[in-house]
Design a protein around this motif. Structure first.
Motif, short mmCIF file in Angstrom:
data_model
loop_
_atom_site.label_atom_id
_atom_site.label_comp_id
_atom_site.label_asym_id
_atom_site.label_seq_id
_atom_site.Cartn_x
_atom_site.Cartn_y
_atom_site.Cartn_z
N GLY A 156 0.81 -1.22 0.00
CA GLY A 156 0.00 0.00 0.00
C GLY A 156 0.84 1.26 0.00
O GLY A 156 0.38 2.34 0.41
N GLU A 157 2.11 1.15 -0.48
CA GLU A 157 2.97 2.34 -0.57
C GLU A 157 2.78 2.99 -1.94
O GLU A 157 2.84 2.31 -2.96
CB GLU A 157 4.45 1.94 -0.42
CG GLU A 157 4.79 1.36 0.92
CD GLU A 157 6.16 0.68 0.94
OE1 GLU A 157 6.52 0.14 2.01
OE2 GLU A 157 6.85 0.66 -0.09
N LYS A 158 2.55 4.29 -1.95
CA LYS A 158 2.27 5.00 -3.21
C LYS A 158 3.53 5.12 -4.06
O LYS A 158 4.64 5.29 -3.54
CB LYS A 158 1.71 6.39 -2.92
CG LYS A 158 0.34 6.36 -2.24
CD LYS A 158 -0.77 6.05 -3.23
CE LYS A 158 -2.13 6.26 -2.56
NZ LYS A 158 -3.25 5.89 -3.43
N ILE A 159 3.33 5.05 -5.37
CA ILE A 159 4.43 5.12 -6.34
C ILE A 159 4.35 6.48 -7.04
O ILE A 159 3.26 6.95 -7.40
CB ILE A 159 4.27 3.98 -7.37
CG1 ILE A 159 4.41 2.62 -6.66
CG2 ILE A 159 5.28 4.11 -8.51
CD1 ILE A 159 3.88 1.44 -7.49
N THR A 160 5.52 7.11 -7.25
CA THR A 160 5.54 8.42 -7.91
C THR A 160 6.21 8.31 -9.28
O THR A 160 7.23 7.64 -9.43
CB THR A 160 6.30 9.46 -7.06
OG1 THR A 160 7.61 8.96 -6.79
CG2 THR A 160 5.58 9.74 -5.77
N MET A 161 5.61 8.99 -10.24
CA MET A 161 6.18 8.98 -11.60
C MET A 161 6.04 10.39 -12.17
O MET A 161 5.01 11.05 -11.97
CB MET A 161 5.43 7.96 -12.45
CG MET A 161 5.83 7.88 -13.90
SD MET A 161 5.33 6.28 -14.63
CE MET A 161 4.09 6.80 -15.78
N LEU A 162 7.06 10.87 -12.83
CA LEU A 162 7.01 12.14 -13.55
C LEU A 162 7.56 11.92 -14.95
O LEU A 162 8.40 11.04 -15.16
CB LEU A 162 7.86 13.21 -12.85
CG LEU A 162 7.28 13.85 -11.59
CD1 LEU A 162 8.31 14.79 -10.96
CD2 LEU A 162 5.98 14.62 -11.90
N THR A 163 7.12 12.74 -15.88
CA THR A 163 7.76 12.70 -17.19
C THR A 163 9.05 13.52 -17.10
O THR A 163 9.17 14.43 -16.27
CB THR A 163 6.88 13.27 -18.31
OG1 THR A 163 6.71 14.68 -18.11
CG2 THR A 163 5.53 12.57 -18.37
N ALA A 164 10.00 13.16 -17.93
CA ALA A 164 11.24 13.94 -18.08
C ALA A 164 11.70 13.72 -19.51
O ALA A 164 11.38 12.70 -20.13
CB ALA A 164 12.30 13.47 -17.09
#
Ligand code: KIV
Length: 275
Positions: free
Chosen positions: A26-34
Motif C-alpha cells: 500500500g505504498e504509493k508510487i511516484t512517476m514524472l515525465t522527463a
C-alpha cells in the motif's frame, strides 16, 4: 515509496519487484515525465520512483498539437538523455505512435532499441485487449512493459478528442477489460488516464499490478504528472493538474531582468568580467 534522502536515492535502484512490493504494502508510487538530463537529475535526486520519457514530448517539447508525429528516433534520443541523469529511478521509454502497431515483431525490435540505445529499463505502450499479443511478445523478450488504458492520446481520432473515458457502461467495461488484458499479457504496471475516480478505484482493486493514475483520482497505486504541468511551464493545464511551482513566471522574470541589465549596460559588471 519515494520518501528518500538524496543520499539513499543513489543507493537503491527502483526495480520491477520493488514496485510490485509497493502495491502489496500500500505504498504509493511516484512517476514524472522527463525529457532531458537536467530534469532527470533533479527528479531522480528528489526520489521520484519512475521517470517516463512520455510521447507528451510532442506537445510540451516539440509544440505539436498531438503526440502522433513523435518519432522513434526522437523518443530514443530523449530516453538516452534521461537515462544519463537517472541513478535511482526506473527509466521507462514511451513507444510512440507507429512503433508498435504494425506487427509484434516490429514492436519487439523497437522496444529493444529503447533498451539498447536509450538505456531504458522498461517501455510503455497504449491500449489493452488490442495490444495483448504485442505486450506478451515484448515481455517474452525480457523487456518489462507498462500498459496505458482509459484516455489514450494516440487514439485521439477514435475518441474524438482528449475525452474522459468510462462514463458509459460500455466504455466502463472497455477500461476494465483493457486493464485486465494488460495484466494478463504480463505488464508490470498500468497507467490509468482520464477516468472517473470510482472506475480507477475498481480497476486498482481488481488488477494485481500497480496502477499509476493521471486524471484518475486518489485511489490508484501511484500518480504521474507531465513535468511541464507540475512546474507551471505549460500554457494550459487540465483541471486535474495540481501545479506545484511556477517556473514559467520565474523564467520570464529572469529573461526580462537580463534584457533590462543588458540594455542599461549593467551586465556584465566588474564582478562578472575577466581581468
Ligand atoms: O506521454 C505521457 O506523458 C504519458 C503520461 C501522461 C502518462 O503517457
Amino acid at each position: 515509496m519515494s520518501t528518500v534522502t538524496a543520499e539513499s536515492a543513489r543507493e537503491h535502484r527502483v526495480t520491477i519487484p520493488l514496485l510490485r512490493r509497493a502495491k502489496r504494502r500500500g505504498e504509493k508510487i511516484t512517476m514524472l515525465t522527463a525529457y532531458d538530463f537536467t530534469f532527470a537529475q533533479i527528479f531522480d535526486a528528489a526520489g521520484i520512483d519512475i521517470l517516463l520519457i512520455g510521447d507528451s514530448l510532442g506537445n510540451v517539447v516539440q509544440g505539436q498539437n498531438t503526440t502522433l508525429p513523435v518519432t522513434l528516433e526522437e523518443s530514443i534520443y530523449h530516453t538516452r538523455l534521461v537515462a544519463r541523469g537517472a541513478h535511482r529511478a526506473l527509466v521507462v521509454g514511451d513507444m510512440p505512435f507507429g512503433s508498435y502497431q504494425v506487427s509484434s515483431e516490429d514492436a519487439v525490435r523497437n522496444a529493444i532499441r529503447f533498451v539498447k540505445e536509450g538505456g531504458a529499463q522498461a517501455v510503455k505502450l497504449e491500449g489493452g485487449t488490442a495490444v495483448f499479443d504485442t505486450i506478451a511478445r515484448i515481455v517474452a523478450a525480457e523487456i518489462p512493459v507498462m500498459g496505458h488504458v482509459g484516455l489514450t492520446p494516440q487514439a485521439i481520432h477514435r475518441m474524438g478528442g482528449h475525452r474522459v473515458q468510462g462514463r458509459t457502461e460500455a466504455s466502463r467495461q472497455r477500461v476494465i477489460d483493457d486493464a485486465q488484458a494488460v495484466e494478463d499479457a504480463g505488464a508490470f504496471a498500468v497507467v490509468l488516464e482520464g477516468m472517473p475516480v470510482e472506475l480507477a478505484q475498481q480497476v486498482t482493486a481488481t488488477v494485481s499490478i500497480p496502477t499509476i493514475g493521471i486524471g484518475a483520482g486518489v485511489h490508484c497505486d501511484g500518480q504521474v504528472l507531465v513535468m511541464h504541468d507540475l512546474l507551471g511551464l505549460s500554457d494550459w493545464t487540465p483541471s486535474f493538474v495540481k501545479q506545484y511551482a511556477n517556473l514559467g513566471a520565474l523564467a520570464s522574470q529572469a529573461a526580462r531582468s537580463f534584457a533590462e541589465d543588458v540594455t542599461n549596460a549593467k551586465f556584465p559588471d566588474e564582478g562578472h568580467s575577466y581581468r
